[in-house]
Design a protein around this motif. Sequence first.
Motif, PDB file in Angstrom:
ATOM      1  N   GLY A  46      81.908  30.667 -15.759  1.00 31.34           N
ATOM      2  CA  GLY A  46      83.328  30.423 -15.602  1.00 31.34           C
ATOM      3  C   GLY A  46      83.730  29.010 -15.182  1.00 31.34           C
ATOM      4  N   GLY A  47      82.935  28.280 -14.449  1.00 28.19           N
ATOM      5  CA  GLY A  47      83.268  27.021 -14.013  1.00 28.19           C
ATOM      6  C   GLY A  47      82.611  25.925 -14.729  1.00 28.19           C
ATOM      7  N   THR A  48      82.913  24.671 -14.255  1.00 26.98           N
ATOM      8  CA  THR A  48      82.424  23.552 -15.065  1.00 26.98           C
ATOM      9  C   THR A  48      81.514  22.709 -13.979  1.00 26.98           C
ATOM     10  OG1 THR A  48      84.383  23.507 -16.521  1.00 26.98           O
ATOM     11  CG2 THR A  48      82.884  21.262 -16.263  1.00 26.98           C
ATOM     12  N   GLY A  49      80.516  22.749 -14.544  1.00 28.58           N
ATOM     13  CA  GLY A  49      79.261  21.871 -13.651  1.00 28.58           C
ATOM     14  C   GLY A  49      79.148  20.492 -14.551  1.00 28.58           C
ATOM     15  N   THR A  50      78.136  19.452 -13.685  1.00 24.18           N
ATOM     16  CA  THR A  50      78.214  18.456 -14.469  1.00 24.18           C
ATOM     17  C   THR A  50      76.320  18.030 -14.280  1.00 24.18           C
ATOM     18  OG1 THR A  50      80.128  17.501 -13.336  1.00 24.18           O
ATOM     19  CG2 THR A  50      78.438  15.673 -13.706  1.00 24.18           C
ATOM     20  N   CYS A  51      76.173  17.480 -15.358  1.00 26.46           N
ATOM     21  CA  CYS A  51      74.574  17.299 -15.708  1.00 26.46           C
ATOM     22  C   CYS A  51      74.550  15.789 -15.847  1.00 26.46           C
ATOM     23  CB  CYS A  51      74.299  18.176 -16.922  1.00 26.46           C
ATOM     24  SG  CYS A  51      72.444  17.716 -17.316  1.00 26.46           S
ATOM     25  N   VAL A  52      73.529  15.279 -15.279  1.00 22.60           N
ATOM     26  CA  VAL A  52      73.018  13.731 -15.216  1.00 22.60           C
ATOM     27  C   VAL A  52      71.737  13.653 -15.303  1.00 22.60           C
ATOM     28  CG1 VAL A  52      73.194  11.380 -14.209  1.00 22.60           C
ATOM     29  CG2 VAL A  52      74.926  13.011 -13.869  1.00 22.60           C
ATOM     30  N   MET A  53      71.310  12.848 -16.537  1.00 20.35           N
ATOM     31  CA  MET A  53      70.000  12.621 -16.849  1.00 20.35           C
ATOM     32  C   MET A  53      69.577  11.359 -16.366  1.00 20.35           C
ATOM     33  SD  MET A  53      68.598  15.345 -18.467  1.00 20.35           S
ATOM     34  CE  MET A  53      68.850  16.727 -19.350  1.00 20.35           C
ATOM     35  N   MET A  54      68.732  11.069 -15.590  1.00 18.94           N
ATOM     36  CA  MET A  54      68.287   9.833 -14.966  1.00 18.94           C
ATOM     37  C   MET A  54      66.883   9.579 -15.499  1.00 18.94           C
ATOM     38  SD  MET A  54      70.813   8.821 -12.826  1.00 18.94           S
ATOM     39  CE  MET A  54      69.972   7.759 -12.035  1.00 18.94           C
ATOM     40  N   GLN A  55      66.618   8.432 -16.282  1.00 20.66           N
ATOM     41  CA  GLN A  55      65.299   8.093 -16.686  1.00 20.66           C
ATOM     42  C   GLN A  55      64.719   6.758 -16.195  1.00 20.66           C
ATOM     43  OE1 GLN A  55      65.418   7.540 -20.949  1.00 20.66           O
ATOM     44  NE2 GLN A  55      63.375   7.532 -21.029  1.00 20.66           N
ATOM     45  N   ARG A  56      63.475   6.798 -15.980  1.00 18.82           N
ATOM     46  CA  ARG A  56      62.699   5.622 -15.769  1.00 18.82           C
ATOM     47  C   ARG A  56      61.380   5.582 -16.290  1.00 18.82           C
ATOM     48  NH1 ARG A  56      60.830   2.734  -9.928  1.00 18.82           N
ATOM     49  NH2 ARG A  56      59.187   1.409 -11.042  1.00 18.82           N
ATOM     50  N   GLY A  57      61.290   4.872 -17.251  1.00 13.10           N
ATOM     51  CA  GLY A  57      59.990   4.594 -18.280  1.00 13.10           C
ATOM     52  C   GLY A  57      60.088   5.886 -19.134  1.00 13.10           C
ATOM     53  N   ASN A  58      59.351   6.760 -19.129  1.00 12.11           N
ATOM     54  CA  ASN A  58      59.026   8.045 -19.858  1.00 12.11           C
ATOM     55  C   ASN A  58      59.476   9.188 -18.940  1.00 12.11           C
ATOM     56  OD1 ASN A  58      56.839   8.112 -18.440  1.00 12.11           O
ATOM     57  ND2 ASN A  58      55.316   8.639 -20.243  1.00 12.11           N
ATOM     58  N   MET A  59      59.921   9.033 -17.749  1.00 19.77           N
ATOM     59  CA  MET A  59      60.052  10.065 -16.898  1.00 19.77           C
ATOM     60  C   MET A  59      61.650  10.281 -16.900  1.00 19.77           C
ATOM     61  SD  MET A  59      58.004   9.125 -13.520  1.00 19.77           S
ATOM     62  CE  MET A  59      58.592   7.486 -13.536  1.00 19.77           C
ATOM     63  N   ILE A  60      62.062  11.512 -17.052  1.00 19.32           N
ATOM     64  CA  ILE A  60      63.507  11.992 -17.033  1.00 19.32           C
ATOM     65  C   ILE A  60      63.638  13.180 -15.960  1.00 19.32           C
ATOM     66  CG2 ILE A  60      65.600  12.984 -17.977  1.00 19.32           C
ATOM     67  CD1 ILE A  60      64.301  11.929 -20.733  1.00 19.32           C
ATOM     68  N   MET A  61      64.543  12.792 -15.090  1.00 23.29           N
ATOM     69  CA  MET A  61      65.057  13.766 -14.137  1.00 23.29           C
ATOM     70  C   MET A  61      66.419  14.219 -14.232  1.00 23.29           C
ATOM     71  SD  MET A  61      62.452  13.518 -11.932  1.00 23.29           S
ATOM     72  CE  MET A  61      62.806  14.464 -10.460  1.00 23.29           C
TER      73      MET A  61
END
Length: 140
Positions: A46-61
Amino acid sequence: MNNAINITINAIQHIGIPVTDVTASQLFYSRLGFNKVMEAPFTDNGGTGTCVMMQRGNMIMELYQLPGAGLSEIRARGNGHIDHVAFDVSDIDEAFNVISEAGFNVIEPEPVFLQFWKNGCKYFNITGPDGERLEFNQVL
């Protein structure tokens, strides 16, 4: 004993990490050479969260902050600090059918659409023997 199912897994797609301050975490990973390639809101309990994708080369966090996410909310969820490993698949519906038919413990009743990336993505999760979550994800 080899009873591997026939499914194509291309690569580890990303590693998901629940965070208490997505801005601070984004800054931390940018100092390690990761760049923000996506940011999107999502709904959780019922709440809003935030997602951020961080990339370096072929790695994504994947750094995600749950609604009201302090450390106690992260711990209450029952996951460790690394929440899931995501596998990139070419056909999410085919992967879902193969995994389901093989008898794995699938969490979602069907692939879930998220308005992440340019055209969205679809994913589903299974749990492993120790409760670890493995996500199968297709960027659309």
